[in-house]
Design a protein around this motif. Structure first.
Motif, PDB file in Angstrom:
ATOM      1  N   UNK A  72       0.720  -1.276   0.132  1.00 43.19           N
ATOM      2  CA  UNK A  72       0.042   0.149   0.165  1.00 43.19           C
ATOM      3  C   UNK A  72       0.718   1.308   0.077  1.00 43.19           C
ATOM      4  N   UNK A  73       0.657   2.244  -0.917  1.00 40.29           N
ATOM      5  CA  UNK A  73       1.486   3.289  -1.016  1.00 40.29           C
ATOM      6  C   UNK A  73       0.651   4.422  -0.549  1.00 40.29           C
ATOM      7  N   UNK A  74       0.797   4.944   0.771  1.00 35.44           N
ATOM      8  CA  UNK A  74       0.090   6.127   1.378  1.00 35.44           C
ATOM      9  C   UNK A  74       0.235   7.297   0.630  1.00 35.44           C
ATOM     10  N   UNK A  75      -0.771   8.133   0.632  1.00 35.52           N
ATOM     11  CA  UNK A  75      -0.612   9.415   0.169  1.00 35.52           C
ATOM     12  C   UNK A  75       0.016  10.411   1.127  1.00 35.52           C
ATOM     13  N   UNK A  76       0.614  11.426   0.691  1.00 37.33           N
ATOM     14  CA  UNK A  76       1.221  12.282   1.669  1.00 37.33           C
ATOM     15  C   UNK A  76       0.344  12.642   3.015  1.00 37.33           C
ATOM     16  N   UNK A  77      -0.644  13.011   2.701  1.00 40.35           N
ATOM     17  CA  UNK A  77      -1.609  13.271   3.860  1.00 40.35           C
ATOM     18  C   UNK A  77      -2.045  12.073   4.740  1.00 40.35           C
ATOM     19  N   UNK A  78      -1.773  10.955   4.494  1.00 38.25           N
ATOM     20  CA  UNK A  78      -1.912   9.788   5.286  1.00 38.25           C
ATOM     21  C   UNK A  78      -0.690   9.524   6.255  1.00 38.25           C
ATOM     22  N   UNK A  79       0.314  10.126   6.086  1.00 38.30           N
ATOM     23  CA  UNK A  79       1.438   9.941   6.931  1.00 38.30           C
ATOM     24  C   UNK A  79       0.895  10.655   8.077  1.00 38.30           C
ATOM     25  N   UNK A  80       1.474   9.890   9.355  1.00 33.72           N
ATOM     26  CA  UNK A  80       1.086  10.570  10.636  1.00 33.72           C
ATOM     27  C   UNK A  80       2.210  11.596  11.201  1.00 33.72           C
ATOM     28  N   UNK A  81       1.683  12.892  11.251  1.00 29.54           N
ATOM     29  CA  UNK A  81       2.599  14.104  11.496  1.00 29.54           C
ATOM     30  C   UNK A  81       2.269  14.661  12.905  1.00 29.54           C
ATOM     31  N   UNK A  82       1.209  14.215  13.546  1.00 30.35           N
ATOM     32  CA  UNK A  82       0.798  14.646  14.670  1.00 30.35           C
ATOM     33  C   UNK A  82       1.671  14.240  15.778  1.00 30.35           C
ATOM     34  N   UNK A  83       2.317  13.112  15.652  1.00 34.30           N
ATOM     35  CA  UNK A  83       3.267  12.538  16.693  1.00 34.30           C
ATOM     36  C   UNK A  83       4.795  12.657  15.984  1.00 34.30           C
ATOM     37  N   UNK A  84       5.640  13.080  16.965  1.00 33.39           N
ATOM     38  CA  UNK A  84       7.122  13.203  16.844  1.00 33.39           C
ATOM     39  C   UNK A  84       7.570  11.692  16.814  1.00 33.39           C
ATOM     40  N   UNK A  85       7.877  11.040  15.962  1.00 34.92           N
ATOM     41  CA  UNK A  85       8.290   9.554  16.101  1.00 34.92           C
ATOM     42  C   UNK A  85       9.858   9.549  16.319  1.00 34.92           C
ATOM     43  N   UNK A  86      10.524  10.811  15.993  1.00 32.91           N
ATOM     44  CA  UNK A  86      11.984  10.992  16.211  1.00 32.91           C
ATOM     45  C   UNK A  86      12.531   9.638  15.574  1.00 32.91           C
ATOM     46  N   UNK A  87      12.269   9.270  14.094  1.00 40.51           N
ATOM     47  CA  UNK A  87      12.832   8.168  13.552  1.00 40.51           C
ATOM     48  C   UNK A  87      13.632   8.566  12.156  1.00 40.51           C
ATOM     49  N   UNK A  88      14.683   8.177  11.945  1.00 43.08           N
ATOM     50  CA  UNK A  88      15.188   8.443  10.515  1.00 43.08           C
ATOM     51  C   UNK A  88      14.332   8.080   9.515  1.00 43.08           C
ATOM     52  N   UNK A  89      14.055   8.937   8.156  1.00 45.64           N
ATOM     53  CA  UNK A  89      13.264   8.400   7.272  1.00 45.64           C
ATOM     54  C   UNK A  89      14.074   8.441   5.871  1.00 45.64           C
ATOM     55  N   UNK A  90      13.485   7.901   5.037  1.00 34.57           N
ATOM     56  CA  UNK A  90      14.596   7.791   3.715  1.00 34.57           C
ATOM     57  C   UNK A  90      13.195   7.394   2.595  1.00 34.57           C
ATOM     58  N   UNK A  91      13.534   7.689   1.409  1.00 29.91           N
ATOM     59  CA  UNK A  91      12.431   7.392   0.485  1.00 29.91           C
ATOM     60  C   UNK A  91      12.991   6.064  -0.316  1.00 29.91           C
ATOM     61  N   UNK A  92      11.963   5.216  -0.531  1.00 25.44           N
ATOM     62  CA  UNK A  92      12.258   3.852  -1.083  1.00 25.44           C
ATOM     63  C   UNK A  92      11.372   3.628  -2.322  1.00 25.44           C
ATOM     64  N   UNK A  93      12.020   3.208  -3.357  1.00 21.79           N
ATOM     65  CA  UNK A  93      11.240   2.792  -4.682  1.00 21.79           C
ATOM     66  C   UNK A  93      11.266   1.313  -4.885  1.00 21.79           C
ATOM     67  N   UNK A  94       9.883   0.752  -4.584  1.00 21.30           N
ATOM     68  CA  UNK A  94       9.833  -0.488  -4.851  1.00 21.30           C
ATOM     69  C   UNK A  94      10.085  -0.984  -6.329  1.00 21.30           C
ATOM     70  N   UNK A  95       9.816  -0.311  -7.307  1.00 19.41           N
ATOM     71  CA  UNK A  95       9.991  -0.509  -8.753  1.00 19.41           C
ATOM     72  C   UNK A  95      11.231  -0.860  -8.898  1.00 19.41           C
ATOM     73  N   UNK A  96      12.367   0.013  -8.127  1.00 16.39           N
ATOM     74  CA  UNK A  96      13.873  -0.192  -8.442  1.00 16.39           C
ATOM     75  C   UNK A  96      14.387  -1.327  -7.527  1.00 16.39           C
ATOM     76  N   UNK A  97      13.960  -1.314  -6.279  1.00 14.73           N
ATOM     77  CA  UNK A  97      14.726  -2.357  -5.276  1.00 14.73           C
ATOM     78  C   UNK A  97      13.966  -3.782  -5.466  1.00 14.73           C
TER      79      UNK A  97
END
Length: 316
Positions: A74-99
């Protein structure tokens, strides 16, 4: 309405994720709590009482981790990512079609089928062939394949040769060819030239559209006259049609809400082997009360948050 059947070798968590996201089950059981209960009942079939209880407790308390498949992607829309909570975790973009180009192709095909209201026949369906009809169909299929393979085998052989030549080209630097290899290369050149002339002479005279291939990393599209396996900048190009279905890129380490379950949140993370997995966690029927110090302290003590375990597990 019958529930989905468990597949051979399918883990309980994987079945629940597939069951919870099934469109028919969502329609039949719109209430997530009820939907979880019926899917859980089916997932625990064949387990002992202790195994079933242990699985249910872990599922309800923490969640579960699952390998990526065409069913749970499932690929969430930008609005579906949780922003109300500071998860304090590193993030990175990942492309399934490449990986994972193979998995992405399966996902793309699944989306195509769903778009055409594809419904595979299941055991007991009136459209499903009986054993005799199935045996006859297999016999006809083998005959058809035998006739078809006469040309298909050559196409696959040429594709394999093309792919191997591309790999050889990347490894040529510093290679000293022995006499026997020089002789083989000279003969191969003659053979390939003869095949090329043969195919070129039988090419349809009318013009035809070229084949488009896309760089999975940059998205740049290249057009070729023939189907084949092509590489650019060290990457194998994928058919441009794969880009028709948007939703290839996700943020690793960034949780998003899952209103249809199987839990409150999901997040894509890498496991110790470097594979991206999907972690489902959180009780959809409870609110996070982290702003209440007493509740926050109680939760952390109850779940031993000072020792959360590995990042690719739901408890983390």
């Amino acid at each position: 309405m019958p529930l989905p059947e468990k597949r051979d070798g399918e883990k309980p968590g994987q079945f629940i994720a597939r069951c919870m996201s099934d469109p028919k089950i969502n329609e039949e059981y719109p209430d997530q709590k009820q939907r979880t209960a019926v899917c859980m009942s089916k997932a625990c079939e064949g387990m002992s009482y202790i195994e079933a209880a242990d699985f249910q407790i872990n599922f309800e308390e923490y969640g579960f981790t699952e390998e990526l498949t065409e069913d749970n992607w499932y690929c969430p829309a930008e609005a579906e990512y949780e922003t109300d909570i500071d998860w304090n975790e590193p993030t990175e973009e990942w492309d399934i079609s490449e990986a994972k180009p193979g998995l992405w192709e399966n996902i793309r095909k699944k989306k195509e089928r769903e778009g055409k209201n594809y419904k595979p026949a299941k055991k007991g369906d009136k459209d499903r062939p009986d054993p005799e009809a199935w045996k006859k169909a297999q016999s006809l299929w083998k005959q058809t394949i035998a006739e078809y393979d006469e040309g298909q085998m050559q196409r696959e052989q040429l594709m394999k040769m093309h792919h191997q030549l591309m790999e050889i080209e990347e490894k040529l630097e510093g290679v000293k060819f022995e006499d026997w290899t020089k002789d083989m290369i000279s003969k191969s050149e003659i053979y390939i030239q003869n095949i090329y002339d043969f195919v070129e002479a039988r090419k349809p005279e009318e013009s035809y559209a070229g084949y488009k291939y896309e760089d999975p990393k940059t998205g740049e599209v290249y057009e070729y006259q023939r189907k084949g396996i092509y590489r650019k900048n060290g990457r194998t190009l994928v058919p441009a049609r794969a880009a028709e279905y948007q939703g290839r890129k996700v943020q690793l380490g960034k949780p998003f809400r899952t209103p249809k379950g199987p839990k409150k949140f999901s997040v894509y993370v890498k496991n110790p082997k470097g594979n991206v997995v999907k972690v489902n966690f959180g009780d959809p029927n409870m609110k996070i009360k982290k702003s209440d110090p007493a509740r926050r302290k109680s939760f952390r003590a109850r779940h031993n948050c000072d020792n959360p375990g590995p990042r690719h597990k739901a408890r983390y």
